[in-house]
Design an enzyme around this catalytic site. Structure first.
Site, PDB file in Angstrom:
ATOM      1  CG  ASP A 280      -2.193   0.778   1.002  1.00 40.18           C
ATOM      2  OD1 ASP A 280      -3.224   0.487   1.613  1.00 40.18           O
ATOM      3  OD2 ASP A 280      -2.150   1.726   0.181  1.00 40.18           O
ATOM      4  CD  GLU A 468      -6.688   5.679   2.660  1.00 42.46           C
ATOM      5  OE1 GLU A 468      -6.528   6.102   1.511  1.00 42.46           O
ATOM      6  OE2 GLU A 468      -5.761   5.214   3.352  1.00 42.46           O
TER       7      GLU A 468
HETATM    8  C1  GLC Z   1      -4.462   4.198   0.012  1.00 38.22           C
HETATM    9  C2  GLC Z   1      -5.325   3.030   0.393  1.00 38.22           C
HETATM   10  C3  GLC Z   1      -5.435   1.967  -0.671  1.00 38.22           C
HETATM   11  C4  GLC Z   1      -5.288   2.589  -2.044  1.00 38.22           C
HETATM   12  C5  GLC Z   1      -3.897   3.168  -2.157  1.00 38.22           C
HETATM   13  C6  GLC Z   1      -3.676   3.890  -3.501  1.00 38.22           C
HETATM   14  O1  GLC Z   1      -3.714   4.629   1.111  1.00 38.22           O
HETATM   15  O2  GLC Z   1      -5.017   2.372   1.615  1.00 38.22           O
HETATM   16  O3  GLC Z   1      -6.705   1.332  -0.491  1.00 38.22           O
HETATM   17  O4  GLC Z   1      -5.477   1.594  -3.037  1.00 38.22           O
HETATM   18  O5  GLC Z   1      -3.585   4.064  -1.104  1.00 38.22           O
HETATM   19  O6  GLC Z   1      -4.507   5.019  -3.580  1.00 38.22           O
END
Ligand code: GLC
Length: 556
Positions: A280, A468
């Protein structure tokens, strides 16, 4: 009935990706030609704002992403396709001539792009619980992605969300493992039927953290982890998942981004996952130690592609050092790069045509989104809505004529919009279209109206958009040094005094109240329920509200 179920089962199972012998052979042959630098570049994903197409060519980067809201200007399908094609063409002009793969979070539609069809967030899809339509949604989202030249979606979220204090609660279909498994597979198969790579995420246990803290710690026995959180991945691998994103969170105190047992021993060896894992966003920096130590731990844990949006050049340099120092084996590098290449061959990326003139934001697409939104609605006291169509309606509330609230997070911007989302239809618009006798009064004018001109009030309100950790509700002592959580209570009126004020104004007008609520979770609404004749929980329905308006007006 049984025949129908069998037909449904096979229709859901069609068109899964599988790594063909040809793709595997081509990957092995390609791997042999690569230098260590080229291999490490394939393991590297940068963010578009921090790596130019020319750098993709110079360094041979394997992937680029758009983070939430990282959009070209103008933010149009045409501009997106031109941008992505430029990155692609530059990658094919690199020394190794390996196509990059461009990824986005199209979690409820191609939601970064203005004018895209915006579907209900997963919490609503879980209530609707329609496997066929969820698969159809996957097909539509893939078509709208291909209209912009993008073939990789960081979705579905397969979290089993256990605590509504989690800011990502609405990204989960349910707290029921079976339902999450069925719906996430349906979305994945729809995407992959159209040739777009899905990414079940976030492995493993992201929805089970203590207090619902985002990136927190899931404290469970291995048996409970396997029973509650692992099934969606087991099924996804069987049905053709070839990319899985690792979670920021921990299991029993160990960060997933360094968890060799769950990533390599279980996911790859025990479950036979043959695709690639992706970290991530700077997820490796959740680990202890300096950056080089974090890289060593996460590569050796079994992560194959690294989402290192800004520090990608440093990442590549340090990983090369680690290999030369014998701290990361060439065998591990080759495993990662082989997986990445095999998936790129399987997806046909080496011969990608940007000629697709897929439909984008069409009425047909929106009709599917509207049906799913309508099926997701939960109404408390339906009797209160009887014959509303023949009544004089006062419509108010911050979300009545502002489509940012109904779409929620991950819409145009990472944190969503508090203003209108282009292409979206407000509840006010939909009520008017249905021929209702509806007058919109902004909340600041409620004290100026004559209530005798109305029979009933409808107020559309709810949560402000969040994504988030910005949506976490922190009720336990937890160090949040660098960000302000959404709130510190589950009580709706305490979180949203502005909505409480609207209800109070309407009560003073002595009008019966229908409350329409857009939210990513069921907060403590008890007082709202008692203040309202009926309450319509619409979750985060997305761009379409026609079906919602039909339900409110008591229509079929
Ligand atoms: C974010 C999220 C993830 C996402 C990634 C790219 O922090 O946790 O779900 O796919 O970054 O945007």
């Amino acid at each position: 009935m049984k025949l129908l179920f069998v037909a449904l089962f096979f229709s859901l199972n069609a068109n899964a990706f599988t790594l063909s012998p040809e793709s595997k052979q081509k990957a092995l042959e390609q791997l042999k030609k690569l230098t260590l630098k080229q291999k490490i570049a394939q393991m590297t994903q940068a963010e578009r704002q921090h790596a130019t197409p020319e750098q993709v060519k110079k360094y041979g980067l394997g992937s680029i992403l758009s983070g939430g809201g990282s959009n070209p200007t103008p933010n149009t399908p045409k501009a997106w396709k031109e941008m992505v094609k430029n990155y692609y063409d530059q990658s094919m002009g690199s020394a190794a001539k390996i196509p990059l793969i461009y990824g986005v979070d199209a979690v409820h539609g191609h939601n970064n792009v203005l004018g895209a069809t915006i579907f209900p967030h997963n919490i609503g899809l879980g209530v609707a619980n329609d496997l066929e339509l969820t698969k159809k949604m996957g097909e539509i989202v893939a078509q709208e992605m291909k209209a912009t030249g993008i073939y990789w979606n960081f979705a579905p979220t397969t979290a089993i969300a256990m605590d509504k204090r989690w800011g990502r609660f609405y990204e989960s279909f349910s707290n029921n493992t079976k339902k999450v498994t069925e719906l996430s597979i349906a979305y994945m198969l729809g995407l992959q039927k159209e040739g777009v790579l899905a990414t079940p995420k976030h492995y493993l246990g992201d929805g089970g953290t203590e207090f619902g803290h985002d990136r927190g710690d899931t404290i469970l026995s291995e048996e409970e982890i396997r029973k509650i959180h692992l099934p969606p991945y087991i099924e996804a691998i069987k049905k053709g998942a070839l990319s899985i994103m690792v979670s920021f969170s921990s299991i029993n105190g160990q960060k997933m981004h360094g968890h060799k047992y769950w990533i390599t021993d279980v996911l790859k060896n025990e479950l036979g996952f043959s695709g690639f894992t992706v970290s991530d966003w700077n997820g490796i920096e959740e680990l202890d130690g300096d950056y080089k130590e974090q890289i060593k731990k996460s590569v050796n844990a079994g992560i194959d592609l690294f989402m290192v949006p800004e520090r990608w050049l440093e990442f590549m340099t340090l990983l090369e050092e680690l290999v030369s120092e014998g701290k990361v084996s060439l065998k591990r590098i080759d495993d990662a790069v082989y997986r990445l290449l095999a998936v790129k061959y399987e997806m046909g990326l080496f011969n990608l045509s940007f000629e697709d003139n897929e439909s984008f934001g069409t009425n047909e697409h929106r009709a599917i989104a509207d049906t799913l939104a309508k099926k997701s609605v939960v109404i408390k006291n339906k009797e209160g809505l009887l014959n509303l169509k023949n009544k004089r309606i006062l419509l108010t509330g911050k979300a009545a004529n502002n489509t940012g609230y109904q779409c929620g997070g991950w819409t145009v911007e990472w944190q969503g919009l508090k203003e209108n989302v282009p292409g979206a239809t407000s509840l006010f618009d939909s009520l008017k279209t249905q021929g209702a006798d509806v007058t919109y009064i902004s909340t600041d004018r409620l004290t100026t109206i004559d209530p005798s001109k109305f029979d009933i009030a409808i107020t559309a309100m709810g949560e402000n958009p969040y994504t988030e950790m910005m949506g976490d509700i922190v009720m336990n002592e937890y160090p949040y040094p660098d960000r302000t959580p959404y709130g510190f209570t589950l009580d709706y009126y305490s979180l949203h005094p502005e909505d409480k004020k609207v209800i109070a104004s309407l009560k003073r007008l002595n009008l019966p109240i229908v409350s329409v609520i857009y939210s990513g979770r069921e907060l403590d609404f008890d007082t709202l329920y008692s203040d309202s004749l009926s309450t319509v929980l619409a979750w985060l329905p997305g761009s379409e509200t026609r079906g919602l308006a039909e339900l409110i007006l008591g229509m079929k």
